[in-house]
Design a protein around this motif. Structure first.
Motif, PDB file in Angstrom:
ATOM      1  N   LEU A   1       4.431  12.958 -13.480  1.00 13.74           N
ATOM      2  CA  LEU A   1       3.945  13.744 -12.337  1.00 13.74           C
ATOM      3  C   LEU A   1       4.944  13.735 -11.185  1.00 13.74           C
ATOM      4  O   LEU A   1       5.218  14.785 -10.578  1.00 13.74           O
ATOM      5  N   VAL A   2       5.506  12.574 -10.873  1.00 14.11           N
ATOM      6  CA  VAL A   2       6.516  12.492  -9.813  1.00 14.11           C
ATOM      7  C   VAL A   2       7.701  13.381 -10.163  1.00 14.11           C
ATOM      8  O   VAL A   2       8.193  14.153  -9.332  1.00 14.11           O
ATOM      9  N   SER A   3       8.163  13.307 -11.409  1.00 16.30           N
ATOM     10  CA  SER A   3       9.290  14.141 -11.841  1.00 16.30           C
ATOM     11  C   SER A   3       8.992  15.617 -11.658  1.00 16.30           C
ATOM     12  O   SER A   3       9.833  16.380 -11.166  1.00 16.30           O
ATOM     13  N   GLU A   4       7.811  16.041 -12.057  1.00 17.48           N
ATOM     14  CA  GLU A   4       7.450  17.455 -11.968  1.00 17.48           C
ATOM     15  C   GLU A   4       7.371  17.947 -10.528  1.00 17.48           C
ATOM     16  O   GLU A   4       7.876  19.020 -10.201  1.00 17.48           O
ATOM     17  N   VAL A   5       6.737  17.173  -9.668  1.00 15.40           N
ATOM     18  CA  VAL A   5       6.559  17.623  -8.282  1.00 15.40           C
ATOM     19  C   VAL A   5       7.905  17.627  -7.538  1.00 15.40           C
ATOM     20  O   VAL A   5       8.193  18.551  -6.780  1.00 15.40           O
TER      21      VAL A   5
ATOM     22  N   ARG B   1       0.794  -1.223   0.000  1.00 14.49           N
ATOM     23  CA  ARG B   1       0.000   0.000   0.000  1.00 14.49           C
ATOM     24  C   ARG B   1       0.828   1.275   0.000  1.00 14.49           C
ATOM     25  O   ARG B   1       0.546   2.178  -0.762  1.00 14.49           O
ATOM     26  N   ASN B   2       1.803   1.432   0.862  1.00 13.38           N
ATOM     27  CA  ASN B   2       2.547   2.677   1.026  1.00 13.38           C
ATOM     28  C   ASN B   2       4.034   2.461   0.762  1.00 13.38           C
ATOM     29  O   ASN B   2       4.593   1.479   1.240  1.00 13.38           O
ATOM     30  N   TRP B   3       4.626   3.392   0.053  1.00 13.29           N
ATOM     31  CA  TRP B   3       6.075   3.409  -0.139  1.00 13.29           C
ATOM     32  C   TRP B   3       6.572   4.799   0.228  1.00 13.29           C
ATOM     33  O   TRP B   3       5.951   5.804  -0.130  1.00 13.29           O
ATOM     34  N   LEU B   4       7.693   4.861   0.953  1.00 15.17           N
ATOM     35  CA  LEU B   4       8.299   6.117   1.389  1.00 15.17           C
ATOM     36  C   LEU B   4       9.750   6.140   0.965  1.00 15.17           C
ATOM     37  O   LEU B   4      10.495   5.191   1.235  1.00 15.17           O
ATOM     38  N   LEU B   5      10.166   7.230   0.331  1.00 22.90           N
ATOM     39  CA  LEU B   5      11.556   7.452  -0.037  1.00 22.90           C
ATOM     40  C   LEU B   5      11.992   8.768   0.579  1.00 22.90           C
ATOM     41  O   LEU B   5      11.420   9.819   0.274  1.00 22.90           O
ATOM     42  N   VAL B   6      12.999   8.719   1.453  1.00 22.98           N
ATOM     43  CA  VAL B   6      13.561   9.939   2.028  1.00 22.98           C
ATOM     44  C   VAL B   6      14.533  10.520   1.007  1.00 22.98           C
ATOM     45  O   VAL B   6      15.487   9.853   0.600  1.00 22.98           O
ATOM     46  N   LEU B   7      14.270  11.751   0.591  1.00 25.64           N
ATOM     47  CA  LEU B   7      15.050  12.404  -0.459  1.00 25.64           C
ATOM     48  C   LEU B   7      16.048  13.413   0.082  1.00 25.64           C
ATOM     49  O   LEU B   7      16.971  13.797  -0.631  1.00 25.64           O
ATOM     50  N   ASP B   8      15.867  13.854   1.305  1.00 23.55           N
ATOM     51  CA  ASP B   8      16.712  14.883   1.892  1.00 23.55           C
ATOM     52  C   ASP B   8      18.180  14.482   1.795  1.00 23.55           C
ATOM     53  O   ASP B   8      18.595  13.458   2.338  1.00 23.55           O
ATOM     54  N   GLY B   9      18.954  15.253   1.049  1.00 29.78           N
ATOM     55  CA  GLY B   9      20.382  15.007   0.931  1.00 29.78           C
ATOM     56  C   GLY B   9      20.783  14.030  -0.164  1.00 29.78           C
ATOM     57  O   GLY B   9      21.973  13.850  -0.413  1.00 29.78           O
ATOM     58  N   LEU B  10      19.833  13.378  -0.824  1.00 32.32           N
ATOM     59  CA  LEU B  10      20.177  12.445  -1.902  1.00 32.32           C
ATOM     60  C   LEU B  10      20.586  13.213  -3.154  1.00 32.32           C
ATOM     61  O   LEU B  10      19.932  14.198  -3.517  1.00 32.32           O
ATOM     62  N   PRO B  11      21.634  12.755  -3.842  1.00 30.70           N
ATOM     63  CA  PRO B  11      21.945  13.372  -5.128  1.00 30.70           C
ATOM     64  C   PRO B  11      20.908  12.946  -6.171  1.00 30.70           C
ATOM     65  O   PRO B  11      20.352  11.852  -6.088  1.00 30.70           O
ATOM     66  N   ASP B  12      20.653  13.814  -7.108  1.00 29.56           N
ATOM     67  CA  ASP B  12      19.744  13.554  -8.225  1.00 29.56           C
ATOM     68  C   ASP B  12      18.381  13.025  -7.765  1.00 29.56           C
ATOM     69  O   ASP B  12      17.959  11.932  -8.137  1.00 29.56           O
ATOM     70  N   PRO B  13      17.661  13.806  -6.960  1.00 23.72           N
ATOM     71  CA  PRO B  13      16.398  13.313  -6.408  1.00 23.72           C
ATOM     72  C   PRO B  13      15.315  13.042  -7.449  1.00 23.72           C
ATOM     73  O   PRO B  13      14.473  12.172  -7.236  1.00 23.72           O
ATOM     74  N   VAL B  14      15.333  13.733  -8.587  1.00 27.70           N
ATOM     75  CA  VAL B  14      14.296  13.487  -9.601  1.00 27.70           C
ATOM     76  C   VAL B  14      14.466  12.094 -10.186  1.00 27.70           C
ATOM     77  O   VAL B  14      13.503  11.313 -10.265  1.00 27.70           O
ATOM     78  N   THR B  15      15.688  11.754 -10.579  1.00 26.85           N
ATOM     79  CA  THR B  15      15.944  10.418 -11.136  1.00 26.85           C
ATOM     80  C   THR B  15      15.678   9.342 -10.105  1.00 26.85           C
ATOM     81  O   THR B  15      15.043   8.320 -10.403  1.00 26.85           O
ATOM     82  N   ARG B  16      16.123   9.555  -8.882  1.00 34.65           N
ATOM     83  CA  ARG B  16      15.890   8.572  -7.820  1.00 34.65           C
ATOM     84  C   ARG B  16      14.397   8.378  -7.574  1.00 34.65           C
ATOM     85  O   ARG B  16      13.934   7.260  -7.359  1.00 34.65           O
ATOM     86  N   SER B  17      13.639   9.460  -7.610  1.00 33.50           N
ATOM     87  CA  SER B  17      12.191   9.371  -7.388  1.00 33.50           C
ATOM     88  C   SER B  17      11.508   8.605  -8.512  1.00 33.50           C
ATOM     89  O   SER B  17      10.596   7.805  -8.261  1.00 33.50           O
ATOM     90  N   ARG B  18      11.933   8.834  -9.741  1.00 36.12           N
ATOM     91  CA  ARG B  18      11.360   8.096 -10.870  1.00 36.12           C
ATOM     92  C   ARG B  18      11.658   6.604 -10.755  1.00 36.12           C
ATOM     93  O   ARG B  18      10.783   5.773 -10.979  1.00 36.12           O
ATOM     94  N   GLU B  19      12.913   6.258 -10.423  1.00 35.19           N
ATOM     95  CA  GLU B  19      13.289   4.844 -10.268  1.00 35.19           C
ATOM     96  C   GLU B  19      12.472   4.193  -9.157  1.00 35.19           C
ATOM     97  O   GLU B  19      11.987   3.074  -9.300  1.00 35.19           O
TER      98      GLU B  19
END
Length: 153
Positions: free
Chosen positions: A56-60, A9-27
């Motif tokens: 949408l994920v990339s844009e936000v 149901r739920n997935w969480l990715l902590v992005l704070d401090g990650l390099p290239d957060p857009v690509t990581r979020s898409r993956e």
């Protein structure tokens, strides 16, 4: 980069401090959609819906990078009816379509992310957070015969 919460149901990715957060979020989102059987999927409508979710994920996340002081976290939350995407950032100001009060020029690059969100999402908005805000959006669960509870083939 790790996932927390129920894989069902739920997935969480902590992005704070990650390099290239857009690509990581898409993956990360692509992995979630695969686990939820959106990808690979039968039918053009489901594939298009999955591509819309990735856009949408990339844009936000990109908006959080450009205007929000950097993204904090990405949450993907699905039900039988919808997928909700949430991105936190440290800027408490709500997002404004068209470039933060400036008129959008279609001939210039940039400034169109929230217009894309308005077109593709069923609903979207923001809410204040403890250290900034959360921008959220929802898309319907694809109707092409998929059920989130259907077992993997």
């Amino acid at each position: 980069m790790g996932q927390r919460g129920s894989a069902d149901r739920n997935w969480l990715l902590v992005l704070d401090g990650l390099p290239d957060p857009v690509t990581r979020s898409r993956e990360f989102t692509r992995r979630a959609l695969t686990a939820w059987q959106w990808l690979p999927a039968e039918g053009e409508a489901v594939r298009e819906a999955a591509e819309d979710v990735l856009l949408l994920v990339s844009e936000v996340v990109a908006n959080a990078c450009l205007h929000g002081g950097g993204p904090g976290a990405l949450v993907l939350d699905r039900t039988d009816e919808r997928l909700r995407i949430e991105v936190t950032d440290t800027n408490p100001a709500p997002p404004e379509p068209g470039g933060h009060g400036l008129p959008s020029d279609p001939a210039r690059p940039g400034g169109h992310g929230l217009l894309i969100v308005e077109r593709l999402a069923r609903a979207w908005g923001s809410r204040p957070g403890a250290l900034g805000k959360c921008v959220w959006l929802e898309v319907p669960w694809p109707a092409a015969g998929l059920s989130p509870e259907r077992p993997a083939p």
